[in-house]
Each structure stands twice: as C-alpha cells, then as structure tokens.
Design a protein around this motif. Structure first.
Motif, PDB file in Angstrom:
ATOM      1  N   GLY A   1      35.589  57.555  64.610  1.00 56.79           N
ATOM      2  CA  GLY A   1      35.659  57.544  63.160  1.00 56.79           C
ATOM      3  C   GLY A   1      36.628  58.533  62.549  1.00 56.79           C
ATOM      4  O   GLY A   1      36.653  58.711  61.333  1.00 56.79           O
ATOM      5  N   ASP A   2      37.442  59.168  63.373  1.00 58.10           N
ATOM      6  CA  ASP A   2      38.400  60.169  62.867  1.00 58.10           C
ATOM      7  C   ASP A   2      39.804  59.781  63.322  1.00 58.10           C
ATOM      8  O   ASP A   2      40.138  59.900  64.506  1.00 58.10           O
ATOM      9  N   PRO A   3      40.662  59.309  62.416  1.00 57.25           N
ATOM     10  CA  PRO A   3      42.000  58.866  62.804  1.00 57.25           C
ATOM     11  C   PRO A   3      42.902  59.986  63.327  1.00 57.25           C
ATOM     12  O   PRO A   3      43.963  59.712  63.874  1.00 57.25           O
ATOM     13  N   ALA A   4      42.475  61.228  63.215  1.00 62.38           N
ATOM     14  CA  ALA A   4      43.262  62.337  63.761  1.00 62.38           C
ATOM     15  C   ALA A   4      43.139  62.424  65.281  1.00 62.38           C
ATOM     16  O   ALA A   4      43.971  63.055  65.941  1.00 62.38           O
ATOM     17  N   ASN A   5      42.111  61.785  65.853  1.00 57.13           N
ATOM     18  CA  ASN A   5      41.935  61.805  67.304  1.00 57.13           C
ATOM     19  C   ASN A   5      42.958  60.882  67.970  1.00 57.13           C
ATOM     20  O   ASN A   5      43.207  59.779  67.490  1.00 57.13           O
ATOM     21  N   LEU A   6      43.525  61.316  69.068  1.00 58.89           N
ATOM     22  CA  LEU A   6      44.506  60.519  69.801  1.00 58.89           C
ATOM     23  C   LEU A   6      43.809  59.457  70.632  1.00 58.89           C
ATOM     24  O   LEU A   6      42.915  59.767  71.424  1.00 58.89           O
ATOM     25  N   ILE A   7      44.255  58.208  70.457  1.00 53.19           N
ATOM     26  CA  ILE A   7      43.702  57.105  71.228  1.00 53.19           C
ATOM     27  C   ILE A   7      44.839  56.306  71.849  1.00 53.19           C
ATOM     28  O   ILE A   7      46.019  56.556  71.594  1.00 53.19           O
ATOM     29  N   GLU A   8      44.462  55.349  72.675  1.00 53.48           N
ATOM     30  CA  GLU A   8      45.434  54.561  73.433  1.00 53.48           C
ATOM     31  C   GLU A   8      46.511  53.931  72.553  1.00 53.48           C
ATOM     32  O   GLU A   8      47.681  53.933  72.895  1.00 53.48           O
ATOM     33  N   SER A   9      46.124  53.406  71.394  1.00 58.69           N
ATOM     34  CA  SER A   9      47.115  52.748  70.537  1.00 58.69           C
ATOM     35  C   SER A   9      48.171  53.729  70.023  1.00 58.69           C
ATOM     36  O   SER A   9      49.309  53.329  69.777  1.00 58.69           O
ATOM     37  N   ASP A  10      47.812  55.001  69.879  1.00 58.21           N
ATOM     38  CA  ASP A  10      48.815  56.000  69.490  1.00 58.21           C
ATOM     39  C   ASP A  10      49.892  56.120  70.558  1.00 58.21           C
ATOM     40  O   ASP A  10      51.086  56.211  70.253  1.00 58.21           O
TER      41      ASP A  10
ATOM     42  N   GLU B   1      56.991  52.708  72.165  1.00 56.97           N
ATOM     43  CA  GLU B   1      57.889  51.714  71.586  1.00 56.97           C
ATOM     44  C   GLU B   1      58.871  52.305  70.576  1.00 56.97           C
ATOM     45  O   GLU B   1      59.557  51.561  69.881  1.00 56.97           O
ATOM     46  N   THR B   2      58.955  53.617  70.498  1.00 61.15           N
ATOM     47  CA  THR B   2      59.888  54.250  69.566  1.00 61.15           C
ATOM     48  C   THR B   2      61.299  54.296  70.156  1.00 61.15           C
ATOM     49  O   THR B   2      61.485  54.191  71.375  1.00 61.15           O
ATOM     50  N   GLU B   3      62.262  54.450  69.293  1.00 56.97           N
ATOM     51  CA  GLU B   3      63.651  54.611  69.740  1.00 56.97           C
ATOM     52  C   GLU B   3      63.785  55.877  70.591  1.00 56.97           C
ATOM     53  O   GLU B   3      64.514  55.898  71.583  1.00 56.97           O
ATOM     54  N   ALA B   4      63.079  56.951  70.186  1.00 60.37           N
ATOM     55  CA  ALA B   4      63.156  58.216  70.934  1.00 60.37           C
ATOM     56  C   ALA B   4      62.716  58.036  72.382  1.00 60.37           C
ATOM     57  O   ALA B   4      63.245  58.685  73.286  1.00 60.37           O
ATOM     58  N   ALA B   5      61.747  57.148  72.611  1.00 51.45           N
ATOM     59  CA  ALA B   5      61.261  56.884  73.967  1.00 51.45           C
ATOM     60  C   ALA B   5      62.075  55.787  74.647  1.00 51.45           C
ATOM     61  O   ALA B   5      61.766  55.389  75.765  1.00 51.45           O
ATOM     62  N   GLY B   6      63.094  55.303  73.966  1.00 50.71           N
ATOM     63  CA  GLY B   6      63.911  54.234  74.526  1.00 50.71           C
ATOM     64  C   GLY B   6      63.147  52.929  74.682  1.00 50.71           C
ATOM     65  O   GLY B   6      63.496  52.102  75.514  1.00 50.71           O
TER      66      GLY B   6
ATOM     67  N   ALA C   1      55.792  55.259  80.194  1.00 47.16           N
ATOM     68  CA  ALA C   1      56.800  56.316  80.015  1.00 47.16           C
ATOM     69  C   ALA C   1      56.322  57.353  79.006  1.00 47.16           C
ATOM     70  O   ALA C   1      56.507  58.551  79.222  1.00 47.16           O
ATOM     71  N   ALA C   2      55.694  56.903  77.919  1.00 46.07           N
ATOM     72  CA  ALA C   2      55.205  57.845  76.915  1.00 46.07           C
ATOM     73  C   ALA C   2      54.162  58.775  77.520  1.00 46.07           C
ATOM     74  O   ALA C   2      54.181  59.989  77.291  1.00 46.07           O
TER      75      ALA C   2
END
Length: 67
Positions: free
Chosen positions: A15-24, A30-35, A41-42
């Motif tokens: 219930g807290d969007p500040a927590n890191l989860i798989e979708s993050d 899929e970012t340009e920074a990660a190619g 890879a992330a």
C-alpha cells in the motif's frame, strides 16, 4: 516489495508506492539510460552498484561516482 523490506514478495508494495517492487525494475530496464536492456540488466546493474557501495563501507552514504 522485498527490494525494500525483505518480505520476499517482489510484487507487493504493502500500500505504499515508495516501496520498490518488480514493476519499478521492469521500467528501469526499459529506459534509454539502461539501453532498453531489460529487467535482468537493470537488476545486475543495481546489484553491482550496491556491492561496490558495500565493499567501500558506504551503503548508508554512497559516493556520487563509482566509475
């Protein structure tokens, strides 16, 4: 959320969007920074940086650059 609290439930944000989860991490892969290299890879890049911080004794206060 296991990326935050250690509950071993990678899809549960408790219930807290500040927590890191798989979708993050999926989004980060899929970012340009990660190619757009994907979640694997992330995760490996994150693990590498965290290991460097741990080896340097800087997990709580990391340097700005480990390159």
């Amino acid at each position: 959320m296991c990326y935050t609290c250690g509950c071993k439930l990678p899809y549960e944000d408790h219930g807290d969007p500040a927590n890191l989860i798989e979708s993050d991490l999926e989004g980060a892969g899929e970012t340009e920074a990660a190619g757009k290299a994907g979640i694997r890879a992330a995760k490996l890049n994150m693990l590498d940086l965290i290991m460097l911080q741990q080896e340097s004794g800087e997990l709580e206060r990391p340097n700005e650059d480990y390159s």
